[in-house]
Structure formats: C-alpha cells, structure tokens
Motif scaffolding. Structure first.
Motif, PDB file in Angstrom:
ATOM      1  N   TRP A  62       0.827  -1.212   0.000  1.00 40.43           N
ATOM      2  CA  TRP A  62       0.000   0.000   0.000  1.00 40.43           C
ATOM      3  C   TRP A  62       0.856   1.255   0.000  1.00 40.43           C
ATOM      4  O   TRP A  62       0.543   2.235  -0.688  1.00 40.43           O
ATOM      5  CB  TRP A  62      -0.955   0.002   1.191  1.00 40.43           C
ATOM      6  N   MET A  63       1.933   1.251   0.754  1.00 44.14           N
ATOM      7  CA  MET A  63       2.810   2.422   0.768  1.00 44.14           C
ATOM      8  C   MET A  63       3.425   2.650  -0.614  1.00 44.14           C
ATOM      9  O   MET A  63       3.483   3.785  -1.098  1.00 44.14           O
ATOM     10  CB  MET A  63       3.905   2.267   1.822  1.00 44.14           C
ATOM     11  N   CYS A  64       3.879   1.582  -1.252  1.00 45.07           N
ATOM     12  CA  CYS A  64       4.464   1.709  -2.591  1.00 45.07           C
ATOM     13  C   CYS A  64       3.415   2.154  -3.611  1.00 45.07           C
ATOM     14  O   CYS A  64       3.719   2.942  -4.509  1.00 45.07           O
ATOM     15  CB  CYS A  64       5.089   0.384  -3.024  1.00 45.07           C
ATOM     16  N   LEU A  65       2.187   1.669  -3.469  1.00 45.74           N
ATOM     17  CA  LEU A  65       1.127   2.087  -4.388  1.00 45.74           C
ATOM     18  C   LEU A  65       0.870   3.583  -4.256  1.00 45.74           C
ATOM     19  O   LEU A  65       0.754   4.287  -5.272  1.00 45.74           O
ATOM     20  CB  LEU A  65      -0.165   1.314  -4.127  1.00 45.74           C
ATOM     21  N   PHE A  66       0.811   4.089  -3.036  1.00 51.76           N
ATOM     22  CA  PHE A  66       0.583   5.516  -2.852  1.00 51.76           C
ATOM     23  C   PHE A  66       1.756   6.344  -3.372  1.00 51.76           C
ATOM     24  O   PHE A  66       1.566   7.493  -3.790  1.00 51.76           O
ATOM     25  CB  PHE A  66       0.314   5.838  -1.389  1.00 51.76           C
ATOM     26  N   VAL A  67       2.944   5.776  -3.375  1.00 52.25           N
ATOM     27  CA  VAL A  67       4.106   6.494  -3.913  1.00 52.25           C
ATOM     28  C   VAL A  67       4.036   6.565  -5.433  1.00 52.25           C
ATOM     29  O   VAL A  67       4.324   7.609  -6.034  1.00 52.25           O
ATOM     30  CB  VAL A  67       5.423   5.820  -3.455  1.00 52.25           C
ATOM     31  N   VAL A  68       3.635   5.481  -6.105  1.00 54.65           N
ATOM     32  CA  VAL A  68       3.647   5.460  -7.572  1.00 54.65           C
ATOM     33  C   VAL A  68       2.366   5.995  -8.204  1.00 54.65           C
ATOM     34  O   VAL A  68       2.341   6.224  -9.408  1.00 54.65           O
ATOM     35  CB  VAL A  68       3.934   4.039  -8.128  1.00 54.65           C
ATOM     36  N   LEU A  69       1.304   6.210  -7.428  1.00 50.25           N
ATOM     37  CA  LEU A  69       0.049   6.690  -8.010  1.00 50.25           C
ATOM     38  C   LEU A  69       0.191   7.998  -8.798  1.00 50.25           C
ATOM     39  O   LEU A  69      -0.320   8.096  -9.912  1.00 50.25           O
ATOM     40  CB  LEU A  69      -1.024   6.844  -6.930  1.00 50.25           C
ATOM     41  N   PRO A  70       0.852   9.016  -8.285  1.00 46.92           N
ATOM     42  CA  PRO A  70       0.891  10.268  -9.044  1.00 46.92           C
ATOM     43  C   PRO A  70       1.895  10.295 -10.195  1.00 46.92           C
ATOM     44  O   PRO A  70       1.909  11.253 -10.971  1.00 46.92           O
ATOM     45  CB  PRO A  70       1.261  11.313  -7.989  1.00 46.92           C
ATOM     46  N   MET A  75      -3.229   2.083 -14.229  1.00 48.96           N
ATOM     47  CA  MET A  75      -3.262   1.302 -12.992  1.00 48.96           C
ATOM     48  C   MET A  75      -2.576  -0.061 -13.101  1.00 48.96           C
ATOM     49  O   MET A  75      -1.880  -0.455 -12.160  1.00 48.96           O
ATOM     50  CB  MET A  75      -4.701   1.129 -12.501  1.00 48.96           C
ATOM     51  N   PRO A  76      -2.740  -0.825 -14.182  1.00 45.26           N
ATOM     52  CA  PRO A  76      -2.043  -2.125 -14.222  1.00 45.26           C
ATOM     53  C   PRO A  76      -0.524  -1.981 -14.070  1.00 45.26           C
ATOM     54  O   PRO A  76       0.107  -2.741 -13.339  1.00 45.26           O
ATOM     55  CB  PRO A  76      -2.405  -2.692 -15.593  1.00 45.26           C
ATOM     56  N   LYS A  77       0.048  -0.988 -14.723  1.00 46.14           N
ATOM     57  CA  LYS A  77       1.488  -0.754 -14.627  1.00 46.14           C
ATOM     58  C   LYS A  77       1.870  -0.339 -13.202  1.00 46.14           C
ATOM     59  O   LYS A  77       2.870  -0.789 -12.650  1.00 46.14           O
ATOM     60  CB  LYS A  77       1.903   0.332 -15.610  1.00 46.14           C
ATOM     61  N   LYS A  78       1.048   0.480 -12.579  1.00 47.44           N
ATOM     62  CA  LYS A  78       1.344   0.951 -11.229  1.00 47.44           C
ATOM     63  C   LYS A  78       1.199  -0.163 -10.206  1.00 47.44           C
ATOM     64  O   LYS A  78       1.948  -0.218  -9.227  1.00 47.44           O
ATOM     65  CB  LYS A  78       0.448   2.128 -10.882  1.00 47.44           C
ATOM     66  N   ILE A  79       0.252  -1.068 -10.419  1.00 45.86           N
ATOM     67  CA  ILE A  79       0.100  -2.217  -9.522  1.00 45.86           C
ATOM     68  C   ILE A  79       1.325  -3.118  -9.606  1.00 45.86           C
ATOM     69  O   ILE A  79       1.812  -3.619  -8.587  1.00 45.86           O
ATOM     70  CB  ILE A  79      -1.203  -2.971  -9.845  1.00 45.86           C
ATOM     71  N   THR A 124       3.938  -3.822  -6.538  1.00 46.76           N
ATOM     72  CA  THR A 124       4.253  -5.186  -6.110  1.00 46.76           C
ATOM     73  C   THR A 124       5.757  -5.413  -6.077  1.00 46.76           C
ATOM     74  O   THR A 124       6.286  -6.001  -5.124  1.00 46.76           O
ATOM     75  CB  THR A 124       3.572  -6.206  -7.045  1.00 46.76           C
ATOM     76  N   ILE A 125       6.451  -4.938  -7.101  1.00 48.56           N
ATOM     77  CA  ILE A 125       7.909  -5.076  -7.119  1.00 48.56           C
ATOM     78  C   ILE A 125       8.530  -4.322  -5.953  1.00 48.56           C
ATOM     79  O   ILE A 125       9.416  -4.836  -5.256  1.00 48.56           O
ATOM     80  CB  ILE A 125       8.479  -4.582  -8.470  1.00 48.56           C
ATOM     81  N   GLY A 126       8.058  -3.107  -5.706  1.00 55.31           N
ATOM     82  CA  GLY A 126       8.565  -2.324  -4.586  1.00 55.31           C
ATOM     83  C   GLY A 126       8.285  -2.990  -3.246  1.00 55.31           C
ATOM     84  O   GLY A 126       9.130  -2.991  -2.343  1.00 55.31           O
TER      85      GLY A 126
END
Length: 80
Positions: free
Chosen positions: A15-23, A49-53, A57-59
């Motif tokens: 979740w933290m990585c997702l919030f970092v890559v969202l913008p 979104m698929p790329k950001k997910i 996940t990698i992060g």
C-alpha cells in the motif's frame, strides 16, 4: 519473522508503494485540453493502474526482503 509477519509487512509495504507510484505519469484532462462532459477537469486522461500495480508489487517485494534481512538477524541475536 514468521509467515504471518511477512505477509503483514508485504501488505503494508504494498500500500505504501502504491501511494508512492500513483501520481507518477498522471496527466489531467485540463493539460490535454480535451475535457469530457461530466468529469472533473483534473481527472487523469490515462490512469495506467495495471502498470502501477506491478511497480507497487515489485517495490513491496523489495521492501519485504529488506525488512526480513533486518528483522531475522535481530530476532536471532535477541533470542526472539
């Protein structure tokens, strides 16, 4: 670190990585000049979104491995 601890660390890291890559890479409709009726002009043109997910996940995997490399020796040292 047991399995439950690893899963919890992974989920929090994800979740933290997702919030970092969202913008990253988001362009609003007002930047392109083509605003669709019924949408906010700041709404993204392409959300990617698929790329950001995948990146989240990698992060999260990297963060979980780092946390495991730090936590496991500490637990062994302190007898936990």
């Amino acid at each position: 670190m047991n399995l439950v601890g690893g899963v919890v660390i992974f989920l929090i890291s994800w979740w933290m990585c997702l919030f970092v890559v969202l913008p990253i890479g988001v362009r609003g409709q007002f930047e392109d000049g083509e605003i669709e009726d019924g949408t906010e002009e700041g709404a993204p043109v392409r959300h990617m979104m698929p790329k950001k997910i995948i990146w989240a996940t990698i992060g999260a995997i990297i963060c979980t491995v780092i946390a495991g490399l730090v936590v496991v020796p500490l637990l062994q040292y302190y007898g936990g």
